[in-house]
Write an enzyme that holds these catalytic residues in place. Structure first.
Site, PDB file in Angstrom:
ATOM      1  N   SER A 135       0.844  -1.078  -0.115  1.00 48.00           N
ATOM      2  CA  SER A 135      -0.118   0.106   0.066  1.00 48.00           C
ATOM      3  C   SER A 135       0.895   1.440   0.054  1.00 48.00           C
ATOM      4  O   SER A 135       1.558   1.517  -0.943  1.00 48.00           O
ATOM      5  CB  SER A 135      -0.821   0.012   1.267  1.00 48.00           C
ATOM      6  OG  SER A 135      -1.935   0.853   1.150  1.00 48.00           O
ATOM      7  N   ASP A 158      10.410   6.160 -10.006  1.00 44.04           N
ATOM      8  CA  ASP A 158       9.986   6.872 -11.004  1.00 44.04           C
ATOM      9  C   ASP A 158      10.711   8.297 -11.252  1.00 44.04           C
ATOM     10  O   ASP A 158      11.169   8.383 -12.075  1.00 44.04           O
ATOM     11  CB  ASP A 158       8.445   6.971 -10.881  1.00 44.04           C
ATOM     12  CG  ASP A 158       7.657   5.997 -11.175  1.00 44.04           C
ATOM     13  OD1 ASP A 158       8.249   5.228 -11.624  1.00 44.04           O
ATOM     14  OD2 ASP A 158       6.420   5.939 -10.580  1.00 44.04           O
ATOM     15  N   LYS A 179      -0.657  -4.414  -3.125  1.00 39.91           N
ATOM     16  CA  LYS A 179      -1.969  -3.727  -2.623  1.00 39.91           C
ATOM     17  C   LYS A 179      -2.174  -2.472  -3.239  1.00 39.91           C
ATOM     18  O   LYS A 179      -1.689  -1.669  -2.599  1.00 39.91           O
ATOM     19  CB  LYS A 179      -1.993  -3.974  -1.291  1.00 39.91           C
ATOM     20  CG  LYS A 179      -3.103  -3.374  -0.601  1.00 39.91           C
ATOM     21  CD  LYS A 179      -4.475  -3.732  -0.924  1.00 39.91           C
ATOM     22  CE  LYS A 179      -5.716  -3.311   0.142  1.00 39.91           C
ATOM     23  NZ  LYS A 179      -5.915  -1.741   0.204  1.00 39.91           N
TER      24      LYS A 179
END
Length: 684
Positions: free
Chosen positions: A464, A475, A489
């Protein structure tokens, strides 16, 4: 006997089959009728996915209901399933209309079969067990994909094997014949008692679990009792051991540990461990094989300061006889127990000793009450990490590793603000709702607290919010991600009030700023470590009906670096160290061995000598690996593989978990020096 004679033959049959008043009372209430309609409407119009409650969905939900009732094909007969085949096309209408008569009738049929079978087992035990543990019989461990039994005699054969296997397991554990019979009698009588205590709310919960679970694994109906328990857990005031448990066939499995909780602090439980017995301090341990999950949870809970004893089979153990009793003192989980903590790790190289900082972040927390009250010095993950960064920088750390292993998530706002310590404003995560609308969250404050070399250490239990942070760092090119694939998740749930109970509903999905979802696949590390956690049993991809991975449009963001330019070199240097490091060598070989044993272990022998030979051969391989590791580290060898768990947390044992932290620091140092060298060359 006089009672049975007085009742007569028809009443006697009803008593034996369990079709008396208690079973007849298992019928839906008006409140449950209404709740079913509300759940159906919420799924159709509120769920993230495009849910159509039609005939195709009916088949899926019907199959899931059968799996919940009798996933191992051990009670119901083929003709029982055929008799309710109409639900494969009408369950959608039943839920939409709130007409639960047929789903309840199917449960009653299952209840009859289960009660009769448990009575049969008790009678067999009472008659005395005279099994001969020889021959070449084997018992299939997982019957999920087997056909439904065609006859009572087929079920008798199956349960004779199951009873024989249970007796053999206890025999190998050195129990005397009388004690074995008593243990099995208590087990089956206990299951029978709990079955007879089933009420209409339990049945309704099963039906709703089939309905919601056919859509995705995180949407869930909560009964009024479960809602109260859920509220307690959210307040973190529930006193217990701090472990999330889930059903795994006849066993109860540890899904994850609460960071800072009693079980994690004690170091005696690990994810995927199976609990086969529970006892209170000073009392006998009660066998919980085949017991309902909520009953096991109730036995484990208790007052703060009291001790619970658990009979545990380690995750890597193939033979269920290799259990060990552990003790955990119950306690509450405090914010301080989950606080981020930093340390300096010294890495020796040819040019001297280098200092790298490591910050362990167990969860993403915030003291909401203090924050909402306007207190200036409220506790939060971001604030605590910021303090640790400043301290580590003062101690001349050449880089910082964020350790997110086993971090199951928490407050999304903390993941966003924590990323902001390492970037100068920008998006951090995209959230798409059921209508396709995308909301962008990010860091709005200018400046960074730390702009030096950075790595994020993750594993299969990083989930999560942890995945959001790791994905954003990757990124942005802000640092490296090392470890194993994360949980996957990537969905968001909300809690909706119903007229009867509550509905936890998946309403949105997380996406990285690159547009990739974290759902199902998780975050793939730049440098991969082997993992002992089986992705087939732990992780989003292991859950039935998990939503799929997909993409949305990426957003605009600046790149801070290009770690991918160095990955080939970093991976090769890591491989050289791993091949030479006893702990990493052990981890890789143990992961391969565990995978091979899982693939081989689809059945068990009912021949005692053969069973023991197989178990001893498997354990000998595991023990040999452990002792090779210990010999390379200059440690004393172990006589029993199961004793390795007791030594994992000692400083002398140099556990594998610690080796991963040190190696993450080594990789970060390599990256920092490569990046500095390239920058210097480009500048020059």
């Amino acid at each position: 006997m006089s009672l049975i004679v007085t009742l007569g033959r028809a009443a006697t049959l009803a008593l034996l089959l369990g079709t008396g008043p208690a079973l007849a009372a298992l019928a839906p209430s008006d409140a449950q009728h209404q709740a079913a309609v509300e759940v159906a409407e919420s799924l159709r119009y509120g769920h993230y996915a495009d849910v159509s409650l039609d005939d195709a969905w009916s088949r899926q939900a019907f199959d899931r209901y059968l799996d919940l009732l009798d996933g191992q094909r051990a009670y119901l007969l083929r003709r029982d399933v055929t008799a309710f085949e109409d639900l494969a096309t009408t369950l959608d209408d039943a839920i939409l209309d709130g007409d639960l008569s047929r789903p309840f009738a199917l449960y009653r049929r299952y209840h009859e079969r289960a009660e009769a079978r448990l009575e049969w087992l008790v009678a067999r035990v009472d008659a005395g067990l005279d099994f001969r543990f020889d021959g070449d019989q084997r018992m299939l461990l997982d019957r999920e994909d087997t056909p439904w039994p065609a006859s009572e005699s087929a079920l008798d054969e199956l349960w004779t094997k199951r009873l024989k296997n249970a007796a053999l397991t206890l025999t190998i554990s050195d129990q005397e014949p009388e004690a074995i019979e008593e243990t099995l009698r208590e087990r089956y009588e206990g299951q029978l008692t709990r079955l007879r205590q089933t009420n209409a709310e339990d049945v309704f919960g099963l039906i709703m679990a089939a309905v919601t679970g056919s859509i995705d694994p995180h949407s869930e109906y909560l009964s009024p009792r479960q809602s109260e328990s859920f509220d307690i857990q959210m307040r973190l005031s529930l006193e217990g051991i701090g472990a999330l448990l889930q059903a795994d066939g006849e066993y109860v499995k540890v899904a994850s540990l609460v960071p800072g909780g009693p079980a994690e602090r004690a170091g005696v439980l690990k994810p995927a461990d199976r609990i086969v017995g529970v006892g209170q301090e000073g009392e006998e341990i009660v066998n919980v094989v085949g017991m309902r999950l909520d009953d096991v949870v109730d036995m484990i809970r208790g007052p703060k300061g009291s001790v619970v004893r658990l009979d545990v089979v380690p995750a890597q153990a193939v033979d269920m006889t290799r259990s060990k009793v552990v003790e955990i003192t119950r306690d509450t989980v405090n914010l301080e127990d989950q606080a981020a903590q930093g340390e300096i790790i010294e890495v020796e190289r040819a040019d001297g000793v280098h200092r790298l900082g490591v910050i362990e972040i167990p969860t993403f927390y915030v003291d909401f009450d203090a924050w909402q009250a306007g207190e200036e010095d409220y506790r939060s993950t971001t604030r605590d990490v910021a303090k640790e960064i400043e301290r580590l920088v003062d101690e001349v750390a050449e880089g910082i590793v964020l350790d997110l292993r086993d971090n199951g998530g928490g407050a999304l706002q903390e993941a966003n603000s924590l990323i902001g310590l390492f970037i100068d404003r920008g998006p951090t995560v995209q959230v798409r709702d059921a209508r396709g609308r995308i909301s962008l969250y990010g860091d709005t404050e200018s400046g960074t607290l730390y702009d030096g070399p950075l790595a994020v250490l993750v594993n299969r239990l990083s989930a999560s919010a942890s995945e959001i942070l790791a994905g954003a760092i990757q990124d942005y090119g802000r640092g490296l991600v090392v470890g194993s694939d994360t949980f996957g998740k990537g969905t968001v749930q909300t809690l909706n009030e119903l007229s009867h109970g509550q509905l936890k509903l998946t309403r949105a999905k997380f996406y990285r700023i690159s547009g990739e979802s974290t759902q199902h696949r998780g975050v793939t590390p730049d440098v991969r470590f082997p993992s002992l956690v089986d992705p087939e049993t732990i992780g989003e991809s292991s859950l039935d009906n998990a939503l799929a991975w997909d993409q949305v449009r990426e957003v605009q963001y600046r790149r801070y670096g290009e770690p991918e330019r160095y990955l080939e070199t970093l991976r090769e240097r890591h491989r050289q160290r791993a091949d030479a490091h006893p702990n990493f060598h052990y981890l890789e070989r143990q992961a391969k061995l565990a995978e091979r044993l899982r693939e081989q272990h689809t059945s068990v022998s009912l021949n005692r000598e053969q069973r023991q030979r197989e178990a001893e051969a498997q354990e000998a391989e595991q023990l040999a690996l452990e002792n090779q590791r210990r010999e390379a580290l200059g440690l004393e060898p172990l006589d029993e593989w199961i004793d390795a768990r007791d030594e994992e947390d000692s400083d002398e044992a140099q556990p594998v978990d610690r080796a991963q932290v040190v190696e993450a620091a080594e990789i970060l140092l390599d990256y920092a020096r490569l990046d500095d060298g390239l920058r210097f060359a480009e500048y020059d």
